[in-house]
Design a protein around this motif. Structure first.
Motif, short mmCIF file in Angstrom:
data_model
loop_
_atom_site.label_atom_id
_atom_site.label_comp_id
_atom_site.label_asym_id
_atom_site.label_seq_id
_atom_site.Cartn_x
_atom_site.Cartn_y
_atom_site.Cartn_z
N ARG A 277 0.82 -1.22 0.00
CA ARG A 277 0.00 0.00 0.00
C ARG A 277 0.85 1.27 0.00
NH1 ARG A 277 -5.15 -0.31 2.50
NH2 ARG A 277 -4.60 1.37 3.93
N GLY A 278 2.17 1.10 0.02
CA GLY A 278 3.05 2.26 0.01
C GLY A 278 3.26 2.90 1.37
N ASP A 279 2.81 2.23 2.45
CA ASP A 279 2.99 2.76 3.81
C ASP A 279 4.36 2.34 4.33
OD1 ASP A 279 2.86 3.57 6.42
OD2 ASP A 279 1.04 2.46 6.93
N LEU A 303 11.33 -2.77 0.89
CA LEU A 303 11.39 -1.36 1.30
C LEU A 303 12.45 -0.62 0.50
CD1 LEU A 303 10.98 -1.70 5.18
CD2 LEU A 303 9.41 -0.52 3.62
N ALA A 304 13.57 -1.27 0.24
CA ALA A 304 14.63 -0.65 -0.57
C ALA A 304 14.13 -0.40 -1.99
CB ALA A 304 15.86 -1.55 -0.58
N ILE A 305 13.34 -1.31 -2.52
CA ILE A 305 12.78 -1.13 -3.87
C ILE A 305 11.85 0.08 -3.89
CG2 ILE A 305 11.21 -2.15 -5.58
CD1 ILE A 305 12.48 -4.90 -4.79
N LEU A 306 11.02 0.22 -2.85
CA LEU A 306 10.14 1.39 -2.78
C LEU A 306 10.95 2.68 -2.76
CD1 LEU A 306 7.27 0.47 -0.27
CD2 LEU A 306 7.20 0.54 -2.76
N ASP A 307 12.14 2.62 -2.15
CA ASP A 307 13.03 3.80 -2.11
C ASP A 307 13.86 3.92 -3.38
OD1 ASP A 307 12.19 4.67 0.39
OD2 ASP A 307 13.65 3.42 1.46
N LYS A 308 13.63 2.98 -4.32
CA LYS A 308 14.38 2.92 -5.59
C LYS A 308 15.88 2.74 -5.36
CE LYS A 308 10.93 5.59 -8.13
NZ LYS A 308 10.23 4.36 -8.52
N ASN A 309 16.22 2.11 -4.23
CA ASN A 309 17.62 1.79 -3.93
C ASN A 309 17.87 0.36 -4.41
OD1 ASN A 309 20.15 1.29 -2.87
ND2 ASN A 309 19.71 2.33 -0.91
N VAL A 310 18.09 0.23 -5.73
CA VAL A 310 18.19 -1.09 -6.35
C VAL A 310 19.41 -1.84 -5.84
CG1 VAL A 310 18.44 -2.31 -8.56
CG2 VAL A 310 16.96 -0.30 -8.40
N ASN A 311 20.51 -1.15 -5.59
CA ASN A 311 21.72 -1.82 -5.13
C ASN A 311 21.52 -2.46 -3.76
OD1 ASN A 311 24.59 -2.42 -5.59
ND2 ASN A 311 24.93 -1.11 -3.80
N LYS A 312 20.88 -1.72 -2.84
CA LYS A 312 20.61 -2.28 -1.51
C LYS A 312 19.64 -3.46 -1.61
CE LYS A 312 18.86 -1.14 3.10
NZ LYS A 312 18.27 -0.09 3.98
N MET A 337 8.81 -1.31 -11.00
CA MET A 337 9.76 -0.63 -11.89
C MET A 337 9.47 -0.78 -13.38
SD MET A 337 11.83 0.82 -9.81
CE MET A 337 12.75 0.75 -8.27
N PHE A 338 8.64 -1.76 -13.75
CA PHE A 338 8.41 -2.01 -15.18
C PHE A 338 7.81 -0.77 -15.85
CE2 PHE A 338 6.43 -3.74 -18.91
CZ PHE A 338 7.32 -4.73 -19.32
N PRO A 339 8.23 -0.41 -17.06
CA PRO A 339 9.14 -1.17 -17.94
C PRO A 339 10.62 -0.83 -17.77
CG PRO A 339 8.20 0.64 -19.15
CD PRO A 339 7.58 0.70 -17.80
#
Length: 490
Positions: A277-279, A303-312, A337-339
């Motif tokens: 839900r993005g919380d 949570l890292a993906i939500l922060d767009k921290n792909v490396n973490k 993230m798609f596409p």
């Protein structure tokens, strides 16, 4: 795994040479190709087992203690009061003969598992026990003895009668009936009894919820949580069942409303729901309180993906030990993230099963197509070699990706897709594209056969074009009908 919904992409382009007029209509990457795959994370394997004592067990323990210790003399005689007959025992017999003695005789035989004796004694003393304080209790043990000797219908009927009579004995009867079914793992019988139950005890409700979970009757768990709020509030562990049920029913709002009921069992499920839900703040608070381990790494990766921290996210995914968890994180990454996928994220995931690597190539291939990098798309999609369902789904995308490079490959792959497809939308597109190719090659009969059952505007226009070429103008006019657009006008 819930469906991954992606953005719609327009693929309308012209090929070179004689196929310059071939068009590929709009289609959407919906992710439905993988929706049937089960990629539930490991923290879904929740074992909701608690140490819940039944009133029946407590009753048996107490009576066993009396039998073995302080009250042995009350249980020893086969015929109550027999040892006190005659003038000498007259005063004593008033204590041990009568309703109390009849009750004790039945209890003694039940505790010693002499169920035939219980049935026999109850038959002899039933009238003498009628209206006494021991009537319910003895009827309860009689009903259970019937069940223990194989008379399940008669025994359960007797117990249900005791339950309806209410009181303490009614509660014990409720626990004893549910305990009998539960200990024999007769979950359907527990559920059937639960649906008839007007009043639950803690134990009977626990066994009912547990049995519903075993039978995957999640909607019934929801209903129980709604109608038995008082017992749920009194015994908060029961909310674990409600959280799991709502999570499996795909009701994130309902799960989120139970966030304050989180336990060690359900914290990962609630946190996962809050993440979806993005919380991030609510999820991070729950995740922070969890012990180190697989579930915590999965959720921190999300949570890292939500922060767009792909490396973490990639570093945390590398710590995971179970393929289902790796896939769960990868699909979450794709859905968010798609596409615009970073191909290196999926490539860094080391799966135990080679078939799971096919998912990485599949979605990285679609991402490359979205970016019109058709050579990379072909390289990725051609690398799918283990997962049969993905191979068949990839025929369509490979056929489209090869369109600018090898028209013969497009023809071969789209034919393969039509032969195995269960996706009506993409199959119609494949038929339309192949129909155009065959028409340009002069194979009008084959072209018509491909689009015979297709009635999209594109297919109708192709049929009209073929009809015009065969000078069947009225048929062409029927196909065009009220279709709007430049090609229809022409």
């Amino acid at each position: 795994m819930k469906k991954l919904i992606f953005s719609c992409l327009l693929f309308v382009f012209a090929a070179s040479a004689s196929f310059a007029d071939v068009l590929i209509p709009e289609f959407a990457f919906t992710g439905e190709d993988i929706s049937k795959f089960s990629v539930a994370p490991s923290y879904m394997d929740v074992s909701l087992s608690f140490n819940v004592a039944s009133g029946f067990d407590t009753y048996i323990q107490q009576e066993s203690f009396k039998l073995e210790n302080t009250q042995e003399k009350e249980y020893t005689s086969a015929e109550p009061g027999g040892m006190y007959s005659g003038s000498f025992g007259t005063s004593l017999s008033s204590v041990f003969v009568g309703e109390r003695a009849y009750r004790n005789n039945i209890v003694k035989n039940f505790i010693r598992k002499e169920y035939i004796q219980v049935i026999d004694s109850y038959g002899r003393y039933k009238l003498k026990l009628a209206g006494t304080p021991y009537e319910q209790e003895c009827t309860l043990l009689y009903g259970l003895s019937l069940m223990e000797t194989g008379n399940l219908t008669g025994g359960s009927g007797i117990l249900k009668g005791v339950i309806k009579s209410g009181g303490a004995a009614g509660d014990i009867a409720s626990d004893s009936l549910f305990s009998y079914y539960f200990q024999t793992k007769n979950y359907p019988a527990v559920i059937a009894a639960g649906k008839e139950q007007a009043k639950f005890t803690e134990y009977s409700l626990y066994t009912y919820l547990y049995s519903l979970m075993q039978r995957k009757e999640y909607a019934e768990i929801e209903a129980a949580a709604s109608s038995r709020k008082e017992l749920f509030e009194k015994h908060p562990y029961m909310y674990d069942f409600a959280v799991v049920a709502d999570y499996l029913l795909g009701k994130p709002d309902a799960v989120a409303r139970l966030a304050d009921k989180a336990s060690a069992n359900t914290a990962p499920l609630i946190a996962d729901t809050l993440i979806s839900r993005g919380d991030k703040a609510g999820a991070a608070k729950l995740v922070g309180s969890m012990p180190e381990g697989e579930a915590k790494n999965v959720l921190n990766a999300k949570l890292a993906i939500l922060d767009k921290n792909v490396n973490k996210a990639a570093e945390l995914t590398a710590l995971l030990k179970v393929d289902e968890n790796r896939l769960n994180v990868f699909f979450f990454y794709v859905s968010n993230m798609f596409p615009a996928l970073d191909a290196s994220f999926g490539d860094r995931i080391k799966f135990n099963k080679n078939a799971n690597k096919d998912f990485v190539n599949y979605y990285n291939g679609l991402s490359a197509m979205a970016g019109k990098d058709y050579r990379s798309a072909v390289r990725r999609l051609d690398s799918i070699i283990f997962n049969r369902e993905l191979i068949e789904s990839a025929y369509f995308y490979r056929g489209i990706a090869y369109f600018r490079m090898d028209i013969s490959k497009t023809e071969f792959l789209l034919l393969k897709y039509i032969d195995s497809s269960e996706d009506n939308e993409k199959e119609k597109i494949a038929r339309y594209v192949l129909g155009q190719i065959y028409y340009l090659r002069g194979r009008t009969a084959d072209a018509l056969m491909l689009v015979e059952d297709c009635f999209t505007d594109d297919c109708k226009l192709l049929k009209a074009e073929i009809s015009i070429g065969e000078q069947k103008y009225e048929a062409a006019e029927d196909f065009i009908g009220t279709i709007q657009g430049e090609k229809a006008s022409l």
